[in-house]
Scaffold this motif. Structure first.
Motif, PDB file in Angstrom:
ATOM      1  N   SER A 222       0.418  -1.023   0.094  1.00  0.00           N
ATOM      2  CA  SER A 222       0.018  -0.102  -0.289  1.00  0.00           C
ATOM      3  C   SER A 222       1.001   1.292  -0.192  1.00  0.00           C
ATOM      4  CB  SER A 222      -0.883  -0.091   1.279  1.00  0.00           C
ATOM      5  OG  SER A 222      -0.079  -0.258   2.359  1.00  0.00           O
ATOM      6  N   LEU A 223       2.216   1.120   0.065  1.00  0.00           N
ATOM      7  CA  LEU A 223       3.017   2.309  -0.126  1.00  0.00           C
ATOM      8  C   LEU A 223       2.986   2.743  -1.555  1.00  0.00           C
ATOM      9  CD1 LEU A 223       6.277   1.481   1.782  1.00  0.00           C
ATOM     10  CD2 LEU A 223       4.325   2.784   2.516  1.00  0.00           C
ATOM     11  N   PRO A 224       2.942   4.068  -1.902  1.00  0.00           N
ATOM     12  CA  PRO A 224       2.879   4.553  -3.194  1.00  0.00           C
ATOM     13  C   PRO A 224       4.623   4.367  -3.586  1.00  0.00           C
ATOM     14  CG  PRO A 224       2.939   6.388  -1.682  1.00  0.00           C
ATOM     15  CD  PRO A 224       2.683   5.084  -0.939  1.00  0.00           C
ATOM     16  N   ILE A 226       6.248   3.860  -6.366  1.00  0.00           N
ATOM     17  CA  ILE A 226       6.757   4.659  -7.589  1.00  0.00           C
ATOM     18  C   ILE A 226       7.261   6.102  -6.906  1.00  0.00           C
ATOM     19  CG2 ILE A 226       4.655   5.647  -8.518  1.00  0.00           C
ATOM     20  CD1 ILE A 226       7.419   4.425 -10.467  1.00  0.00           C
ATOM     21  N   PHE A 227       6.431   6.596  -6.030  1.00  0.00           N
ATOM     22  CA  PHE A 227       6.934   7.548  -5.630  1.00  0.00           C
ATOM     23  C   PHE A 227       8.282   7.715  -4.566  1.00  0.00           C
ATOM     24  CE2 PHE A 227       2.668   8.254  -6.893  1.00  0.00           C
ATOM     25  CZ  PHE A 227       2.414   9.722  -7.038  1.00  0.00           C
ATOM     26  N   PHE A 228       8.444   6.573  -3.990  1.00  0.00           N
ATOM     27  CA  PHE A 228       9.288   6.098  -3.273  1.00  0.00           C
ATOM     28  C   PHE A 228      10.894   6.190  -4.194  1.00  0.00           C
ATOM     29  CE2 PHE A 228       7.143   5.762   0.607  1.00  0.00           C
ATOM     30  CZ  PHE A 228       7.844   6.306   1.430  1.00  0.00           C
ATOM     31  N   ILE A 230      11.078   7.383  -7.053  1.00  0.00           N
ATOM     32  CA  ILE A 230      11.511   8.706  -7.465  1.00  0.00           C
ATOM     33  C   ILE A 230      12.299   9.513  -6.383  1.00  0.00           C
ATOM     34  CG2 ILE A 230      10.574  11.039  -8.240  1.00  0.00           C
ATOM     35  CD1 ILE A 230       8.344   9.323  -9.488  1.00  0.00           C
ATOM     36  N   LEU A 231      11.827   9.457  -5.095  1.00  0.00           N
ATOM     37  CA  LEU A 231      12.428   9.969  -4.094  1.00  0.00           C
ATOM     38  C   LEU A 231      13.823   9.552  -4.094  1.00  0.00           C
ATOM     39  CD1 LEU A 231       9.906  10.252  -1.067  1.00  0.00           C
ATOM     40  CD2 LEU A 231      10.966  12.165  -2.491  1.00  0.00           C
ATOM     41  N   LEU A 232      13.911   8.249  -3.899  1.00  0.00           N
ATOM     42  CA  LEU A 232      15.425   7.674  -3.757  1.00  0.00           C
ATOM     43  C   LEU A 232      16.398   8.360  -4.929  1.00  0.00           C
ATOM     44  CD1 LEU A 232      14.978   3.678  -3.309  1.00  0.00           C
ATOM     45  CD2 LEU A 232      16.065   5.618  -1.605  1.00  0.00           C
ATOM     46  N   VAL A 234      15.932  10.613  -6.925  1.00  0.00           N
ATOM     47  CA  VAL A 234      16.285  12.366  -6.881  1.00  0.00           C
ATOM     48  C   VAL A 234      17.005  12.404  -5.900  1.00  0.00           C
ATOM     49  CG1 VAL A 234      15.110  14.531  -6.211  1.00  0.00           C
ATOM     50  CG2 VAL A 234      14.037  13.023  -7.993  1.00  0.00           C
ATOM     51  N   PHE A 235      16.935  12.045  -4.574  1.00  0.00           N
ATOM     52  CA  PHE A 235      17.803  12.413  -3.322  1.00  0.00           C
ATOM     53  C   PHE A 235      19.150  11.734  -3.425  1.00  0.00           C
ATOM     54  CE2 PHE A 235      13.701  13.858  -2.417  1.00  0.00           C
ATOM     55  CZ  PHE A 235      13.899  15.152  -1.764  1.00  0.00           C
ATOM     56  N   PHE A 236      19.002  10.520  -3.834  1.00  0.00           N
ATOM     57  CA  PHE A 236      20.366   9.900  -3.699  1.00  0.00           C
ATOM     58  C   PHE A 236      21.237   9.843  -5.068  1.00  0.00           C
ATOM     59  CE2 PHE A 236      18.180   8.695   0.015  1.00  0.00           C
ATOM     60  CZ  PHE A 236      19.044   8.793   0.985  1.00  0.00           C
ATOM     61  N   LEU A 321      15.375  10.782 -14.825  1.00  0.00           N
ATOM     62  CA  LEU A 321      16.160  10.095 -13.692  1.00  0.00           C
ATOM     63  C   LEU A 321      16.608   8.924 -13.730  1.00  0.00           C
ATOM     64  CD1 LEU A 321      12.970  10.811 -11.120  1.00  0.00           C
ATOM     65  CD2 LEU A 321      14.954  12.190 -11.516  1.00  0.00           C
TER      66      LEU A 321
ATOM     67  N   ILE C  19       4.878   5.208   6.261  1.00  0.00           N
ATOM     68  CA  ILE C  19       5.094   6.151   5.140  1.00  0.00           C
ATOM     69  C   ILE C  19       5.440   7.324   5.651  1.00  0.00           C
ATOM     70  CG2 ILE C  19       3.970   7.016   3.206  1.00  0.00           C
ATOM     71  CD1 ILE C  19       2.145   4.684   2.951  1.00  0.00           C
ATOM     72  N   ALA C  30      18.999  12.824   3.118  1.00  0.00           N
ATOM     73  CA  ALA C  30      19.698  13.005   1.695  1.00  0.00           C
ATOM     74  C   ALA C  30      20.277  14.384   1.545  1.00  0.00           C
ATOM     75  CB  ALA C  30      18.458  12.806   0.700  1.00  0.00           C
ATOM     76  N   PHE C 262       4.452  16.914  -7.950  1.00  0.00           N
ATOM     77  CA  PHE C 262       5.378  16.001  -7.240  1.00  0.00           C
ATOM     78  C   PHE C 262       6.716  15.976  -7.815  1.00  0.00           C
ATOM     79  CE2 PHE C 262       7.332  11.939  -6.788  1.00  0.00           C
ATOM     80  CZ  PHE C 262       7.374  11.807  -5.266  1.00  0.00           C
ATOM     81  N   ARG C 269      13.387  20.051  -3.753  1.00  0.00           N
ATOM     82  CA  ARG C 269      13.610  19.520  -2.502  1.00  0.00           C
ATOM     83  C   ARG C 269      12.670  20.342  -1.615  1.00  0.00           C
ATOM     84  NH1 ARG C 269      17.046  16.786  -4.595  1.00  0.00           N
ATOM     85  NH2 ARG C 269      19.005  16.235  -3.858  1.00  0.00           N
ATOM     86  N   VAL C 285      -4.881   5.574  -2.278  1.00  0.00           N
ATOM     87  CA  VAL C 285      -4.645   4.098  -2.443  1.00  0.00           C
ATOM     88  C   VAL C 285      -5.539   3.153  -1.325  1.00  0.00           C
ATOM     89  CG1 VAL C 285      -3.067   2.246  -2.620  1.00  0.00           C
ATOM     90  CG2 VAL C 285      -2.493   4.262  -3.625  1.00  0.00           C
TER      91      VAL C 285
END
Lengths: 378, 536, 306
Positions: A222-224, A226-228, A230-232, A234-236, A321, C19, C30, C262, C269, C285
Motif C-alpha cells: 500500500s506504499l505508493p 513509484i513515488f519512493f 523517484i524520491l530515492l 532524486v535524493f541519492f 531520473l 510512510i 539526503a 510531485f 527539495r 490508495v
C-alpha cells in the motif's frame, strides 16, 4: 516377482524414458509459432546488443558536430548537397578565398588564394571536419599565396541517422537496448530471489511466520512505491545499481505473493503429504516437491516481469531520473525522440520500434510459456 | 410404460479434435427412449456415455463435432442452430450434471436462477416465476423454501444444490430429463434421497429419464432398460432384469462381476497388537473470517481403535465424519490428543523428527491417484523416495532394482519406471502409490479411500492386490472408505463414524447383518447392498 | 458493514505512519536542501529562511512538529511556492488530477471490458486477434510515446485539439490527456476481461444455462458478472497506475495536477510538498482499495461479511 532376484541383479533392459512435464511443455512451446519467432527475434536482439556495437563504424559516444540530426539513410554521408556548405565553412574559417573547386569522385580539389602566404596548418580544419580526411597540398604557387589542395571525402554511414548531439543513433540504440535488457533482467532477478525466498518460506512454514511476513508485504503494497523510487533516485543521485535495486524492490512483492500462493496449494497436495508420511524432511520436500512445482508459474511471471521492468526503467528515464549520459537506455532515447518529434521523428520511431518489438516479443514468450506450462484444456 | 419413442438417437458419432489428432469419443450409437420410461446408460469412465448425451442436446465442447441423427418427439435436433436449440432445451429436454457444487452460478440467488427458465420458456412474469420457483423448491423437498429461495448456492449443501438443479430441470415439464451421474459426488444417504426424489417426480410428471451412471446398483433399482457402453459403442442393451440376470456380452458380465467380493479371514486370535489408539481427539481451530469469530471443530472426538497383526479395520462414514482425520492422527500426521502406540512404542511424545525413523513401518495410501503422485518426478523416483530417507546407504542401481521389483509386485511393467505419472491411468497410478508405500516393507498401512476414485472393475483389481499383499506380508490395514461394498470385502472389523464419533463397531458380518444404530442401517440400506442377492 | 469499514480504516493507520516517517527521514538525510540554489543565498537570508521554516530545530523536533500539524490536517507551507501552503496547492491541483484520473478509469472500464468480452465471445476470430494485438500494443507502448504522438497527430497535423494546457478544464483540453491515460488501462482491462470471461464461459454453471436453453443475453448476464470479479480486483493496482501515469501526462500536457507538483517538488527539495503528495497518494490508495473490496463483496456473495 521374488524379492531376492530383483534385489541382486540390476534390471536387465534399460527402461525407456518417459515424457516429463517439462519436455511436454517444451514441445508445446515449440508449436507456438509466435513464441518461437519471438525467441528467435530476442536472440537476434541480444546478439546485436552485445556484438553489434563492435561492427558499427561509430562509437556510441562519438560526436559528429557536422552531422547533427541527419536523417537515416542507406547512402553514406556526406550527401552531395552537404559538401558545398561544409567547404564554405572551412574556407571561412581559414580566412582564405576559394577560387576554384572540383569534386571528383571521393576527392575534393580546391584552389585557395590569399593576399598573404597561407599557413598550411590551417588545413587542419579539413581534418577537424567530419566530412573530410586530412587535406594534402598538391601544388604551391605564388610563394604560398595560392595553394592547390586535395582532400579525400570521408564517407560515413548513418543507417539510423544521428541524434541532436550528432551521435550515431544505431550505435546508441544498440548500447541502449543492451542496457535496457540488462536492467530488465537484473532487476527481475533481484525480484526473483527476494520474492521466491520470501514467498516459499512464508507459504511452507505457514502460521505465525506466514502471517507476519505477508503482513509486511501488505504494508509495502500500500506504499505508493513509484513515488519512493523517484524520491530515492532524486535524493541519492542517479546510478545504475540503485536503479535496479529500486525497481527490483517493487516487483518482488508480486513474486512473493505468487510463490506463497503456489506453495500453499502445493503443500495441500497429497503428494506432499505422502512425502511427509514417508518421513522426508522439510528440505527434501522443498527441494523435490515444492520448488520444482512452483517453477512453472515463476518462470512465466519472470518473463512477463522483464518487459514490465523495462517499461518502469524507461518511465524513470523519461523523467530524467534514469540512466545518465553518455550511457543510454531505450527510455532515454525515446524521451529524447519525443522531444524532437517535430522535424526529427526518426529519433522517436527507431528506438520506439525496437523497444516495442522487444517488449512484444517478451510478452509473446511469456504468454507462450504460460500456455505451454499450464495447459488448461488438456 | 411402453409409449412411442420420445428420444431417438441413431448413428450418433462424436469426434474431438485434439492436438494429438482426432479422438473418436462416440462411434455410432443407437439409443431409443420411450415416453415416461427410465433408460440407464452404463459404462466406465471414457466409455463416451456422457459425451453421447451432451452431443445430443448440443452441449459439446467447442472442439467436438457430432454427426448422425437425434430426434426429439419426432423432430431432428442435431445440427439445429443454437437459437433453435434454445427453444428445445429447457422446454422439452433438460439435463442435470454430476457436479452439484459448481453447476449453479455462485453469484446469483437460487430464486433468480430458478425463475429464469420459467420466464424464458413459460412466459411468466418475474413475480409469477418467483412464486412458481417457490412451489418447485417445495416439490423437490428443500426445507424452508421461503428462506432458501433467497439463498446463494454456497449456503446450501451438495444434496440441496442437486435438488435445486432438479427443480430447475423439471420447471417446464420436459419430455426427457438427462441425468449425468447426478449422485456420484454425494454421500450414499443423500444419494438415496435424490434417487427417490427423481423416481417420485417421474411418477408425478411422466417424463422420460435418461440416467447416465457407472453404478449398477442404481441401474437395478431405477431403470426399465439398460444400454451398456464401452469405448464409444453400445455393446449390449435390453430390459434391466434380463441384462442383469443373463448378460450376453463379456463386458457386461465383467461389469456385473466387478463388484468386490469375498470376505477376509480374520487373523488368529493370539496375533500381537500392532497399533492401538485410545481416546483420540483431533480439534481444528477455524480461523476467524471477516466477521466470524474463530471456532473449534472436533474432527475426531474420542475414538479408540486396536489393530492386530494381519488385521484390517474398516472405518466407514460419510464425508466430514472424521474418518480420514482419524487415519492421519494415528500416523501422527495431524496433531492429536490421546494415547497412540505402535508395537511397543508410545508415539504421543514423539515430534516430527523423532517420528521419522518409524515412518518406514507406518505407511499411507491416498484416495486421489492423480494428486498423490508428484507430477514432475519419474515413477522410479517417486517409488524410491522413501528409500532415500530410510536406507540412504544403498546406491542408485540398487534403488532402481528395488523400484523394478516393487512395480512388478503391484502388477506394473518395471520398464515404466522412467515414465511420469501423467502417462498412466487412474488404476495404474493407484498401483504406483501402493508400490511407494510397500517398498519400505511397512507393518501397518493406512488406506484412505484407495479405491473411491476408480472404476468398479479397477476397484476390484486393487482390492485383490491389497488383500494379496496383506496375506503375503502379514500386513495390518486401517481401511478408510465410504463404499460399503469395498469395506465388506476388505475388513475383519468395522467402526462406523459420524461427526467425529465412533457410533458403532464390531466384526464386519455383525455390522452388515445386525446393525444396531439407525445411522448404520441407513448407510447400508442406501448403499444397495442387497443387489447381488436380488439379481441372483 | 460500518464496523468493517472503521476497522479497515484503523488498520491503515500504521501503514500511513510508516510512510510518513520513512519519507520524512529519507528526505532529510539526503544531501541538498530546499534553499540550495545555484547561486548560494546570503548567510543571513538563509538563516532567516531556515528559522521561518523551522529547519534550524533538531530533526526529531521538526518531525514532532510535522506530526502535530498533520493531526490538525495541516500539511504545512510549501518551501518552493512560498506564498502557498501545501493544502492550498492541493485544493487547486487535486480536483484536476481526480477529474482526469476518474474519467480515464471510467473510459478504460467501459471500453476495456466491452472489447474483452467481445474477444472472449468470438474467441480465435479476427476480432479476437485484433483486440489482443491492440491490447498487447497498448501495454507495451509507454505513455510518454503515446502522448507526443497524439499531440503530433491531433494537435499539429490535424489541429483539432490544443497541444496542452488546462484552460480551466475546457473539455477540448482534457481529451488528449484522458486518452493517453486510458489507453494502457483499456489494454489491461480488455486482456483481463477476455481471460476471465473465457474461463467463465467454460464453467459448469454456464453449461447449466445452456442446458436450460436460456438465450445469449442470460449467458451474458451471468458470465459478465463473474468475469467482472478479476477486473474489480485489478482496480486497486489500476488506480496506482493512473497516479503514476498522471506524472507523465501532466508533465507532457502541462496540466497543473498532483503528479506534476510531485516531480517539481522532488527536484526542488520542497520537503512539505513531497511529503504531502506521498501522504495524499497513500490515503487515496487505501480508500480506493477499501472501495474495491466493498464492490467485490457486493458482487460476490461468497465473500460478504455478515
Amino acid at each position: 516377482m521374488t524379492a531376492i532376484d530383483g534385489a541382486q541383479s540390476p534390471p536387465s533392459s534399460p527402461a525407456p524414458q518417459g515424457r516429463s512435464l517439462w519436455s511436454d511443455a517444451r514441445a508445446r512451446l515449440m508449436q507456438n509459432r509466435a513464441a518461437v519467432a519471438s525467441l528467435i527475434f530476442l536472440a537476434f536482439l541480444a546478439l546485436a546488443f552485445t556484438l553489434g556495437r563492435a561492427i558499427t563504424p561509430h562509437a556510441y559516444d562519438q560526436v559528429f558536430p557536422d552531422y547533427v540530426k541527419v536523417q537515416p539513410s542507406l547512402k553514406p554521408y556526406p550527401l552531395a548537397d552537404q559538401i558545398g556548405p561544409a567547404l564554405d565553412r572551412i574556407v571561412a574559417r581559414m580566412r582564405v578565398q576559394a577560387v576554384d573547386r572540383k569534386i571528383e569522385g571521393d576527392v575534393v580539389r580546391m584552389t585557395f588564394e590569399s593576399p598573404r602566404p597561407i599557413d598550411e596548418r590551417l588545413l587542419a580544419y579539413f581534418e577537424r571536419s567530419d566530412l573530410f580526411h586530412p587535406a594534402r597540398v598538391v601544388e604551391r604557387q605564388e610563394e604560398g599565396r595560392r595553394l592547390v589542395v586535395e582532400a579525400p571525402i570521408e564517407r560515413r554511414l548513418f543507417l539510423f541517422g544521428t541524434d541532436s548531439n550528432g551521435r550515431d543513433l544505431l550505435s546508441r540504440i544498440l548500447l541502449a537496448g543492451g542496457i535496457s535488457l540488462l536492467i530488465g533482467i537484473l532487476a527481475s532477478l533481484v525480484a526473483l530471489i527476494i520474492g521466491v525466498a520470501w514467498g516459499a518460506i512464508a507459504g511452507y512454514f505457514g502460521g505465525r511466520v506466514d502471517m507476519v511476513m505477508m503482513r509486511i508485504v501488505d504494508i509495502l503494497y500500500s506504499l505508493p512505491f513509484i513515488f519512493f523510487v523517484i524520491l530515492l533516485v532524486v535524493f541519492f543521485g542517479r546510478n545504475f545499481v540503485l536503479m535496479f535495486i529500486a525497481v527490483g524492490a517493487i516487483e518482488w512483492l508480486d513474486m512473493a505473493r505468487i510463490v506463497r500462493g503456489q506453495t500453499l496449494s502445493i503443500k495441500r497436495q497429497e503428494y506432499v503429504q505422502a512425502a511427509e508420511a514417508l518421513g522426508v524432511d522439510s528440505s527434501g520436500i522443498l527441494r523435490r516437491h515444492i520448488i520444482p512445482n512452483t517453477l512453472g508459474p515463476v518462470v512465466v511471471f519472470l518473463t512477463l516481469l522483464v518487459p514490465k521492468v523495462i517499461l518502469l526503467e524507461s518511465f524513470l528515464s523519461f523523467l530524467g531520473l534514469g540512466v545518465q549520459e553518455p550511457m543510454s537506455s531505450l527510455g532515454v532515447l525515446i524521451s529524447d525522440g519525443a522531444k524532437n518529434i517535430q522535424g526529427a521523428s526518426y529519433m522517436l520511431i527507431a528506438p520506439a520500434t525496437i523497444f516495442i518489438a522487444m517488449l512484444f516479443a517478451l510478452n509473446f514468450v511469456g504468454d507462450g510459456l504460460r500456455d505451454a506450462l499450464d495447459p488448461k484444456d488438456r | 410404460m411402453t409409449g412411442e419413442p420420445v428420444l431417438e438417437i441413431s448413428g450418433l458419432k462424436v469426434v474431438f479434435s485434439t492436438p494429438d489428432g482426432p479422438v473418436d469419443a462416440v462411434r455410432g450409437v443407437d439409443v431409443s427412449v420411450r415416453r415416461g420410461e427410465t433408460v440407464a446408460i452404463v459404462g466406465e469412465s471414457g466409455s463416451g456415455k456422457s459425451q453421447m448425451m451432451m452431443a445430443s442436446i448440443g452441449l459439446l465442447a467447442s472442439n467436438g463435432r457430432s454427426s448422425g441423427s437425434v430426434r426429439l418427439e419426432g423432430r431432428e435436433i442435431l445440427g439445429l442452430s443454437s437459437r433453435e436449440l434454445d427453444r428445445v432445451r429447457g422446454r422439452r429436454v433438460t439435463m442435470i450434471f454430476q457436479e452439484p457444487m459448481t453447476s449453479l452460478d455462485p453469484l446469483f440467488r437460487i430464486g433468480d436462477q430458478l425463475a429464469e427458465p420459467l420466464m424464458v420458456h413459460g412466459g411468466l412474469s418475474r413475480g409469477a416465476a418467483k412464486a412458481r420457483a417457490l412451489e418447485l423448491l417445495r416439490l423437490v423437498g428443500i426445507p424452508e423454501p421461503e428462506r432458501r429461495i433467497q439463498s446463494y448456492p454456497h449456503e446450501l449443501s451438495g444434496g440441496q444444490r442437486q435438488r435445486v438443479m432438479i427443480a430447475m430441470a423439471i420447471s417446464n415439464n420436459p419430455a426427457v430429463l438427462v441425468a449425468d451421474e447426478p449422485t456420484t459426488a454425494l454421500d450414499v444417504t443423500v444419494q438415496a434421497q435424490i434417487l427417490a426424489l427423481l423416481a417420485d417426480l417421474q411418477k408425478r410428471l411422466g417424463m422420460a429419464i435418461v440416467f447416465i451412471t457407472h453404478d449398477l446398483g442404481i441401474v437395478r433399482r431405477f431403470a426399465d432398460r439398460v444400454y451398456v457402453m464401452r469405448r464409444g459403442e453400445v455393446v449390449e442393451q435390453g430390459e434391466t432384469a434380463r441384462i442383469l440376470a443373463a448378460p450376453q456380452h463379456d463386458y457386461t458380465k465383467m461389469l456385473l462381476e466387478a463388484e468386490p467380493t469375498g470376505t477376509k479371514a480374520p487373523p488368529p486370535a493370539d496375533a500381537p497388537v500392532v497399533v492401538s489408539a485410545r481416546d483420540v481427539h483431533v480439534t481444528f481451530k477455524m480461523p476467524a473470517g471477516m466477521f466470524k469469530p474463530p471456532h473449534l471443530v472436533r474432527a475426531v472426538d474420542g475414538v479408540s481403535v486396536e489393530l492386530k497383526r494381519g488385521q484390517t479395520l474398516g472405518v466407514v462414514g460419510e464425508s466430514g465424519s472424521g474418518k480420514s482425520t482419524l487415519g492421519r492422527a494415528i500416523l501422527k500426521l495431524t496433531p492429536a490428543a490421546g494415547a497412540i502406540r505402535f508395537e511397543d512404542r508410545n508415539l504421543a511424545p514423539l515430534d516430527r523428527a523423532a517420528m521419522r525413523p518409524l515412518r518406514k513401518s507406518m505407511q499411507l495410501v491416498f484416495q486421489d491417484p492423480f494428486g498423490s503422485l508428484s507430477p514432475r518426478m519419474t515413477v522410479g523416483d517417486i517409488i524410491t523416495e522413501g528409500l532415500l530417507v530410510h536406507e540412504p546407504q544403498i546406491d542408485r542401481a540398487a534403488r532402481e532394482a528395488r523400484a523394478a521389483q516393487a512395480l512388478t509386485e503391484v502388477g506394473l511393467d518395471p520398464a515404466s519406471r522412467n515414465r511420469y505419472p501423467h502417462e498412466f491411468s487412474g488404476g495404474q497410478r493407484q498401483r504406483i502409490a501402493i508400490a511407494r508405500a510397500m517398498i519400505l516393507e511397512p507393518a501397518f498401512v493406512v488406506l484412505d479411500e484407495p479405491t473411491s476414485a476408480l472404476d468398479r472393475s479397477v476397484q476390484r483389481e486393487i482390492v485383490n492386490l491389497l488383500r494379496g499383499m496383506q496375506e503375503r506380508r502379514g500386513l495390518t490395514y486401517l481401511f478408510i472408505s465410504h463404499d460399503l461394498a469395498v469395506v465388506r470385502a476388505m475388513a475383519d472389523e468395522i467402526i462406523v463414524m459420524k461427526d467425529g464419533l465412533a457410533v458403532e463397531s464390531g466384526p464386519t458380518r455383525q455390522i452388515y447383518e445386525e446393525p444396531r444404530q439407525d445411522y448404520t442401517r441407513n448407510l447400508i440400506a442406501a448403499a444397495f447392498l442387497s443387489r447381488r442377492a436380488e439379481a441372483a | 458493514m460500518a464496523l468493517y469499514i472503521v476497522k479497515r480504516l484503523l488498520s491503515a493507520l500504521p501503514t500511513l505512519f510508516i510512510i510518513i516517517t520513512l519519507s520524512f527521514f529519507l528526505m532529510r538525510v539526503a544531501p541538498g536542501g530546499p534553499f540550495d540554489l545555484e547561486r548560494p543565498l546570503e548567510a543571513k537570508v538563509m538563516e532567516n529562511l531556515k528559522r521561518v521554516y523551522q529547519l534550524d530545530r533538531p530533526l526529531w523536533e521538526q518531525y514532532l512538529i510535522y506530526l502535530k500539524s498533520l493531526l490538525h490536517g495541516d500539511l504545512g507551507p510549501s518551501f518552493y511556492w512560498r506564498d502557498f501552503s501545501v493544502n492550498e496547492l492541493f485544493a487547486r491541483a487535486l480536483p484536476i488530477s481526480m477529474r482526469i484520473g476518474a474519467t480515464a478509469l471510467g473510459v478504460a472500464l467501459v471500453v476495456g471490458s466491452l472489447l474483452g468480452a467481445l474477444a472472449a465471445l468470438r474467441q480465435n476470430s479476427a476480432a479476437d486477434y485484433a483486440v489482443m494485438t491492440g491490447a498487447t500494443l497498448g501495454i507495451t507502448i509507454p505513455t510518454f510515446v503515446v502522448a507526443p504522438v497524439l499531440q503530433l497527430v491531433f494537435g499539429l497535423a490535424l489541429a483539432w485539439l490544443p497541444l496542452g494546457g488546462w484552460n480551466d478544464g475546457a473539455w477540448r483540453n482534457s481529451i488528449l490527456p484522458i486518452a493517453t491515460l486510458a489507453l494502457p488501462q483499456i489494454a489491461i482491462i480488455a486482456r483481463l476481461t477476455r481471460a476471465s470471461m473465457i474461463e467463465v464461459l467454460r464453467s459448469h454453471h454456464i453449461r447449466t444455462l445452456r442446458s436450460q436453453g436460456l438465450p445469449l443475453r442470460y449467458v451474458l448476464k451471468h458470465s459478465l458478472r463473474a468475469a467482472a470479479l478479476p477486473v474489480v480486483s485489478y482496480l486497486g493496482p489500476a488506480a496506482a497506475a493512473l497516479m503514476t501515469g498522471s506524472i507523465v501526462v501532466e508533465t507532457i500536457f502541462a496540466i497543473p495536477g498532483i503528479g506534476r507538483y510531485f516531480v517539481d517538488a522532488a527536484l526542488n527539495r520542497d520537503y512539505t510538498l513531497v511529503m504531502g503528495t506521498v501522504i495524499l497518494v497513500a490515503v487515496l490508495v487505501v480508500l480506493f482499495n477499501l472501495v474495491v473490496d466493498l464492490v467485490y463483496a457486493w458482487l460476490d456473495p461468497r465473500v460478504r461479511y455478515e
